[in-house]
Write an enzyme that holds these catalytic residues in place. Structure first.
Site, PDB file in Angstrom:
ATOM      1  N   ASN A 158       0.774  -1.259  -0.352  1.00 38.24           N
ATOM      2  CA  ASN A 158       0.325  -0.061   0.070  1.00 38.24           C
ATOM      3  C   ASN A 158       1.004   0.955   0.223  1.00 38.24           C
ATOM      4  OD1 ASN A 158      -1.593   1.649   0.240  1.00 38.24           O
ATOM      5  ND2 ASN A 158      -2.774   1.005   2.073  1.00 38.24           N
ATOM      6  N   ARG A 197     -12.357  15.121   7.232  1.00 38.80           N
ATOM      7  CA  ARG A 197     -13.330  15.720   6.302  1.00 38.80           C
ATOM      8  C   ARG A 197     -14.771  15.739   6.316  1.00 38.80           C
ATOM      9  NH1 ARG A 197     -11.377   9.522   2.648  1.00 38.80           N
ATOM     10  NH2 ARG A 197      -9.624  10.066   4.645  1.00 38.80           N
ATOM     11  N   HIS A 242     -12.880   2.315   0.019  1.00 36.92           N
ATOM     12  CA  HIS A 242     -13.049   1.174   0.970  1.00 36.92           C
ATOM     13  C   HIS A 242     -13.336   0.023   0.561  1.00 36.92           C
ATOM     14  CE1 HIS A 242     -13.371   4.612   4.057  1.00 36.92           C
ATOM     15  NE2 HIS A 242     -11.758   4.324   3.973  1.00 36.92           N
TER      16      HIS A 242
END
Ligand code: AMP
Length: 392
Positions: free
Chosen positions: A7, A236, A177
């Site tokens: 990742n 966010r 996700h």
């Protein structure tokens, strides 16, 4: 078969190596502050955690140290033993509904999605290219965060904007996700042990999203064109009325970039409570009766409840709801308050069962109309599984 799950972020690279198909984790680690000063890495191997400070000028440096560690710790004796590498890729546009082997054409596609994910896809490509140079013989696959959500129907993924924005500029809901929602779906299917099922999966971490799943397929999800939409998150805002943006620009004299930055990095928990983006700090503040922390918690719970209620109705009842990621797996009070707010659906949280952190558990009473679960997510193992299956 030895498989690496990668990742790569713009200044970080997280990795796990597994022996597959046993899914035995051999080594894992994180390279941080790549390209900036004070770079370092930490690895976990043989039950030990080691941290080293090194110069990491770019992702290739990180890959070089990663390979050194694999060899020095006898995880592999030659690089040819690494047969497959799975890379997390955030955006696969509307082209990739499955994990694929990364060819030159796929790489070009991932690059063509840069405008859709300007922070993430370029970093993912840096990671892919760094490994291509150092480990050229491995099968390389891309596991897309958006892929699982590609089963949404047009009525669910379109915005009420001129249709040409979709056809000409790809403006639509993508959802993110996906690898985590897929993991949760697979695990819930095993637990429910039936083919015909409807569930709601809640990935509640620093970023958060909720998905409605029917028979293994995503029907709807809370994130949108970007990962900024949906529920309240660490920094966010989640869903807002878009006209706030020009209004705040006018009132404050801020540029569009500055307001977008505020919505991305200074909103959510941090923006509302004014202290921290971390839910543990919000909980501590609540326990000390800090009014803004109490407000943040209430707004977060409400935003999650709204999506669950919406998806419950859209699916027409559900077989289970599950909670995952940092907050979903660990915050007893968040789960309790969400489930108590859903009592109109016949959901009954069991306070003893819900007193659980980081492990799989049922958290509702036997008489609850919908059983609810904590399921620890594992995106890395999903990446390794896909890489193994394609390399095999
Ligand atoms: P993630 O993005 O999945 O790593 O989740 C990060 C979020 O999980 C942060 O807001 C953390 O505060 C939260 N978190 C992690 N551990 C705990 C815990 N023990 N209790 C409450 N929240 C936690």
């Amino acid at each position: 078969m030895k498989v690496l799950a990668i990742n790569a972020g713009s200044s970080s690279l997280k990795f796990q190596m597994y022996e597959m198909p046993e899914e035995k984790e051999l080594i894992s680690g994180l390279f941080e502050r790549i390209g900036i000063k004070d770079s370092c890495y930490s690895i976990k191997v043989n039950g030990q955690k080691i941290k080293k400070e090194v110069v990491l000028s770019n992702h290739e440096d990180a890959v070089k140290y990663l390979i050194e560690e694999l060899l020095n710790n006898n995880i592999v004796s030659s690089l040819d033993e690494i047969e497959a590498i799975g890379h997390r890729v955030v955006h696969g546009g509307d082209k990739y509904a499955e994990t694929v082997v990364i060819t030159d054409e796929v790489l070009k596609d991932i690059e063509s999605f840069y405008p859709l994910a300007p922070l993430h896809n370029p970093a993912n490509v840096l990671g892919i290219k760094a490994f291509q140079k150092s480990v050229p013989n491995a099968v390389v696959v891309g596991v897309f965060d958006t892929a699982f959500h590609q089963t949404m129907e047009e009525k669910d993924f379109l915005y009420g904007v001129p249709y040409e924005w979709y056809t000409d500029y790809k403006v639509r809901k993508y959802g993110f996700h996906g690898t985590s929602h897929k993991f949760l779906t697979n695990r819930m299917k095993e637990i429910l042990n039936k083919e015909d099922y409807k569930i709601i999966t809640c990935h509640l971490g620093n970023g958060g999203s909720i998905s409605a799943i029917r028979n293994g397929k995503c029907v709807d999800t809370s994130m949108g064109f970007t990962p900024n939409a949906g529920i309240l998150m660490g920094t966010r805002s989640g869903d807002i009325d878009f006209t706030i943006i020009p209004y705040v620009m006018e009132q404050t004299g801020k540029s569009l970039d500055e307001v977008i930055n505020d919505l991305n990095k200074k909103s959510g928990f941090l923006g509302v409570c004014g202290i921290s983006s971390d839910s543990r700090d919000v909980e501590d503040g609540m326990n000390q009766n800090d009014p803004r922390c109490i407000l943040t918690h209430k707004m977060f719970v409400k935003s999650v409840v709204n999506y669950i209620a919406n998806y419950y109705v859209a699916l027409g009842e559900v077989d289970a709801i599950c909670f995952s990621a940092g907050i979903g797996e660990n915050s007893v009070v968040v789960r309790k308050d969400i489930l108590e707010s859903l009592s109109a659906l016949g959901i009954e949280v069991d306070e003893d069962l819900n007193n659980v952190r980081g492990k799989e558990a049922v958290i509702t009473s036997a008489s609850s109309k919908v059983p609810c679960y904590v399921i620890p997510t594992d995106e890395e193992v999903m990446i390794a599984r896909d890489a193994y299956n394609l390399a095999k």
